[in-house]
Scaffold this motif. Structure first.
Motif, mmCIF file in Angstrom:
data_model
loop_
_atom_site.group_PDB
_atom_site.id
_atom_site.type_symbol
_atom_site.label_atom_id
_atom_site.label_comp_id
_atom_site.label_asym_id
_atom_site.label_seq_id
_atom_site.Cartn_x
_atom_site.Cartn_y
_atom_site.Cartn_z
ATOM 1 N N ARG A 2 0.861 -1.189 0.000
ATOM 2 C CA ARG A 2 0.000 0.000 0.000
ATOM 3 C C ARG A 2 0.897 1.239 0.000
ATOM 4 O O ARG A 2 1.808 1.343 0.810
ATOM 5 C CB ARG A 2 -0.897 -0.020 1.227
ATOM 6 N N PHE A 3 0.614 2.156 -0.924
ATOM 7 C CA PHE A 3 1.418 3.361 -1.080
ATOM 8 C C PHE A 3 0.551 4.605 -1.018
ATOM 9 O O PHE A 3 -0.607 4.590 -1.442
ATOM 10 C CB PHE A 3 2.122 3.375 -2.447
ATOM 11 N N PHE A 4 1.142 5.678 -0.512
ATOM 12 C CA PHE A 4 0.584 7.021 -0.654
ATOM 13 C C PHE A 4 1.622 7.826 -1.413
ATOM 14 O O PHE A 4 2.769 7.954 -0.978
ATOM 15 C CB PHE A 4 0.303 7.672 0.697
ATOM 16 N N VAL A 5 1.245 8.357 -2.581
ATOM 17 C CA VAL A 5 2.161 9.098 -3.440
ATOM 18 C C VAL A 5 1.836 10.581 -3.335
ATOM 19 O O VAL A 5 0.700 10.995 -3.612
ATOM 20 C CB VAL A 5 2.071 8.605 -4.901
ATOM 21 N N ASP A 6 2.815 11.356 -2.936
ATOM 22 C CA ASP A 6 2.668 12.800 -2.760
ATOM 23 C C ASP A 6 2.388 13.478 -4.109
ATOM 24 O O ASP A 6 2.780 12.985 -5.165
ATOM 25 C CB ASP A 6 3.957 13.338 -2.133
ATOM 26 N N GLU A 7 1.764 14.644 -4.034
ATOM 27 C CA GLU A 7 1.354 15.344 -5.254
ATOM 28 C C GLU A 7 2.516 15.866 -6.089
ATOM 29 O O GLU A 7 2.333 16.203 -7.252
ATOM 30 C CB GLU A 7 0.391 16.476 -4.919
ATOM 31 N N CYS A 8 3.728 15.900 -5.552
ATOM 32 C CA CYS A 8 4.871 16.338 -6.349
ATOM 33 C C CYS A 8 5.390 15.234 -7.276
ATOM 34 O O CYS A 8 6.266 15.472 -8.100
ATOM 35 C CB CYS A 8 5.992 16.870 -5.466
ATOM 36 N N GLY A 33 -3.524 19.187 -1.346
ATOM 37 C CA GLY A 33 -3.465 20.413 -0.585
ATOM 38 C C GLY A 33 -3.191 20.245 0.893
ATOM 39 O O GLY A 33 -3.074 21.233 1.608
ATOM 40 N N LEU A 34 -3.065 19.018 1.377
ATOM 41 C CA LEU A 34 -2.760 18.814 2.793
ATOM 42 C C LEU A 34 -1.303 19.174 3.077
ATOM 43 O O LEU A 34 -0.430 19.015 2.222
ATOM 44 C CB LEU A 34 -2.982 17.354 3.195
ATOM 45 N N ALA A 35 -1.039 19.638 4.272
ATOM 46 C CA ALA A 35 0.331 19.901 4.705
ATOM 47 C C ALA A 35 1.087 18.572 4.804
ATOM 48 O O ALA A 35 0.477 17.498 4.925
ATOM 49 C CB ALA A 35 0.318 20.593 6.064
ATOM 50 N N ASP A 36 2.409 18.656 4.756
ATOM 51 C CA ASP A 36 3.236 17.449 4.794
ATOM 52 C C ASP A 36 2.940 16.573 6.009
ATOM 53 O O ASP A 36 2.833 15.355 5.892
ATOM 54 C CB ASP A 36 4.720 17.807 4.784
ATOM 55 N N ASP A 37 2.817 17.192 7.194
ATOM 56 C CA ASP A 37 2.567 16.378 8.387
ATOM 57 C C ASP A 37 1.200 15.698 8.336
ATOM 58 O O ASP A 37 1.035 14.589 8.832
ATOM 59 C CB ASP A 37 2.744 17.186 9.668
#
Length: 118
Positions: A2-8, A33-37
């Motif tokens: 399971r992965f979460f891929v950041d918007e960058c 749009g969520l902050a990194d934390d």
């Protein structure tokens, strides 16, 4: 996995991981749009390895002790990440379950790893 891929990171990277049967959430599709934390907390709560090109996540992990199941950071590429999305996905997939518990830095010609304090 399971992965979460950041918007960058390009959507193509998430697509390639999905092609190989993995459960992937891309921030542009869900959680934009969520902050990194907040993104890190979401990945942790969902039991997802976080993939990003944003080195601020390393600071969250190392300096602030933020919990990560695993963290994959992608180093800069001269032509951007889209042209290398498939090869990056293949490098990520080659590590498989060994990504858990590590900060893995995928540079252009090198890979560095550091044990995370979870």
């Amino acid at each position: 996995m399971r992965f979460f891929v950041d918007e960058c990171c390009p959507l193509r990277l998430a697509g390639r991981l999905r092609l190989h049967g993995h459960d992937v959430v891309h921030a542009l599709e869900d959680r934009s749009g969520l902050a990194d934390d907040e993104q890190a907390a979401f990945a942790w709560e969902q039991g997802r390895l976080l993939i990003s090109a944003d080195y601020d996540f390393a600071e969250l992990a190392i300096r602030h002790g933020h919990a990560f199941l695993g963290l994959v950071l992608i180093g800069p590429h001269p032509n951007g990440l889209l042209p290398v999305a498939d090869s990056l996905a293949d490098r990520i997939l080659a590590y498989g379950d060994d990504l858990a518990g590590y900060l893995t830095l995928l540079e252009r010609d090198n890979t560095r790893r550091r044990l995370l304090g979870v």
